[in-house]
Design a protein around this motif. Structure first.
Motif, mmCIF file in Angstrom:
data_model
loop_
_atom_site.group_PDB
_atom_site.id
_atom_site.type_symbol
_atom_site.label_atom_id
_atom_site.label_comp_id
_atom_site.label_asym_id
_atom_site.label_seq_id
_atom_site.Cartn_x
_atom_site.Cartn_y
_atom_site.Cartn_z
ATOM 1 N N UNK A 63 0.831 -1.201 0.000
ATOM 2 C CA UNK A 63 0.000 0.000 0.000
ATOM 3 C C UNK A 63 0.870 1.257 0.000
ATOM 4 N N UNK A 64 1.963 1.212 0.744
ATOM 5 C CA UNK A 64 2.877 2.353 0.763
ATOM 6 C C UNK A 64 3.410 2.639 -0.634
ATOM 7 N N UNK A 65 3.731 1.591 -1.370
ATOM 8 C CA UNK A 65 4.236 1.782 -2.727
ATOM 9 C C UNK A 65 3.126 2.210 -3.682
ATOM 10 N N UNK A 66 1.958 1.598 -3.569
ATOM 11 C CA UNK A 66 0.861 1.920 -4.488
ATOM 12 C C UNK A 66 0.397 3.369 -4.327
ATOM 13 N N UNK A 95 -6.076 0.746 -6.814
ATOM 14 C CA UNK A 95 -5.293 0.245 -5.681
ATOM 15 C C UNK A 95 -6.044 -0.857 -4.953
ATOM 16 N N UNK A 96 -7.304 -0.629 -4.734
ATOM 17 C CA UNK A 96 -8.157 -1.627 -4.069
ATOM 18 C C UNK A 96 -8.187 -2.933 -4.857
ATOM 19 N N UNK A 97 -8.323 -2.828 -6.160
ATOM 20 C CA UNK A 97 -8.349 -4.019 -7.012
ATOM 21 C C UNK A 97 -7.015 -4.753 -6.967
ATOM 22 N N UNK A 98 -5.918 -4.004 -6.976
ATOM 23 C CA UNK A 98 -4.604 -4.618 -6.929
ATOM 24 C C UNK A 98 -4.412 -5.417 -5.643
ATOM 25 N N UNK A 99 -4.826 -4.860 -4.518
ATOM 26 C CA UNK A 99 -4.712 -5.578 -3.244
ATOM 27 C C UNK A 99 -5.587 -6.824 -3.253
ATOM 28 N N UNK A 100 -6.797 -6.714 -3.779
ATOM 29 C CA UNK A 100 -7.689 -7.869 -3.849
ATOM 30 C C UNK A 100 -7.128 -9.004 -4.686
ATOM 31 N N UNK A 101 -6.330 -8.672 -5.689
ATOM 32 C CA UNK A 101 -5.731 -9.695 -6.541
ATOM 33 C C UNK A 101 -4.510 -10.355 -5.903
ATOM 34 N N UNK A 126 -9.418 -8.500 1.630
ATOM 35 C CA UNK A 126 -9.705 -7.299 0.848
ATOM 36 C C UNK A 126 -9.633 -6.089 1.771
ATOM 37 N N UNK A 127 -9.589 -4.892 1.154
ATOM 38 C CA UNK A 127 -9.570 -3.661 1.943
ATOM 39 C C UNK A 127 -10.694 -2.741 1.481
ATOM 40 N N UNK A 164 -17.428 -5.769 1.916
ATOM 41 C CA UNK A 164 -16.182 -6.027 1.203
ATOM 42 C C UNK A 164 -15.901 -4.913 0.204
ATOM 43 N N UNK A 165 -14.678 -4.435 0.212
ATOM 44 C CA UNK A 165 -14.172 -3.482 -0.779
ATOM 45 C C UNK A 165 -15.088 -2.267 -0.954
#
Length: 254
Positions: A40-43, A74-80, A85-86, A119-120
């Motif tokens: 998340x810090x990088x995204x 960003x949310x989608x990237x974390x979910x993948x 999920x966030x 979720x999300x």
């Protein structure tokens, strides 16, 4: 006047997930949390934002200039990438405290953090481009005066940690209660705060309060910009000036 945009990041249904179907090893949970924070810090960082780990299952990002579509990506990237999920909630306000209050209320209204059917979630409106200014974000980068000489090279690591954490806790509480600012420990002897439009006297006052309350002396560099990364770099350069000439408070434009 600052125009703060913060994003509350919350892992969905995290508590129940950590014990389903049975309690998971703490080392695995700590690894997941640290990797999630790093990603998340990088995204957000790639988009000129700052992420602070807070309680790890909840994180706070300064996101001025990052729009809703970027949040969704960003949310989608974390979910993948992760088994969790966030949810993201964007809050804005003249002070960081106002912004995080709005972000928290929006996410709470969407359902409990431990609700299996939440979720999300993505809520909130970013600061509109026409309303943004070159001084919307004020970042203050504090560190302890001579932490190595006073603590690291003299005390055992845990007692050093206690002294550093006491200064953080006192500064965090004081800036929140007095100036609606949010402060975050970022490692070593460093604390970064997102603040409204404070002046040098108010920063001196905060430093004096911490010194009187817990006996730890601080210095601070302050930066102002349209986004967190630019303000943060200005603050870091200002802090280097503090280290060079011995001043306790330096603004990046001074």
């Amino acid at each position: 006047m600052t125009n703060t945009q913060l994003t509350l990041i919350q892992i969905d249904n995290y508590g129940p997930w950590t014990v389903t179907p049975e309690p998971r090893r703490e080392v695995d949970l700590q690894t997941l949390q640290s990797r999630l924070y790093a990603d998340l810090s990088q995204l957000f960082g790639n988009r000129d934002g700052y992420v602070f780990f807070s309680r790890f299952d909840n994180m706070v990002a300064v996101t001025n200039g990052i729009d809703t579509d970027a949040h969704a990506l960003i949310q989608e990237s974390i979910g993948n990438r992760y088994p969790v999920t966030v949810s993201l909630s964007i809050g804005t306000g003249e002070t960081p405290a106002t912004a995080i209050e709005t972000a928290s209320e929006q996410l709470q209204a969407a359902g409990s953090a431990q609700a299996s059917d939440r979720r999300e979630i993505l809520r909130g409106e970013p600061v509109a481009d026409p309303e943004r200014t070159a001084e919307d974000v004020q970042i203050a980068h504090f560190d302890v005066n001579d932490a190595t000489g006073k603590y690291t090279d003299r005390l055992n690591e845990f007692d050093t940690f206690i002294n550093i954490e006491q200064s953080y806790a006192e500064l965090m509480r004081y800036l929140r209660e007095t100036h609606d600012s949010l402060s975050f420990f970022v490692g070593g002897d460093n604390i970064i705060a997102t603040c409204p439009d404070l002046d040098a006297e108010q920063y001196h006052d905060a430093i004096d309060h911490v010194s009187e309350a817990v006996g730890v002396e601080l210095k601070v560099g302050v930066g102002r910009a349209a986004d967190a990364q630019s303000a943060g770099m200005a603050a870091k350069h200002a802090l280097e000036t503090c280290r060079y000439d011995g001043r306790d408070v330096v603004f990046g434009d001074q």
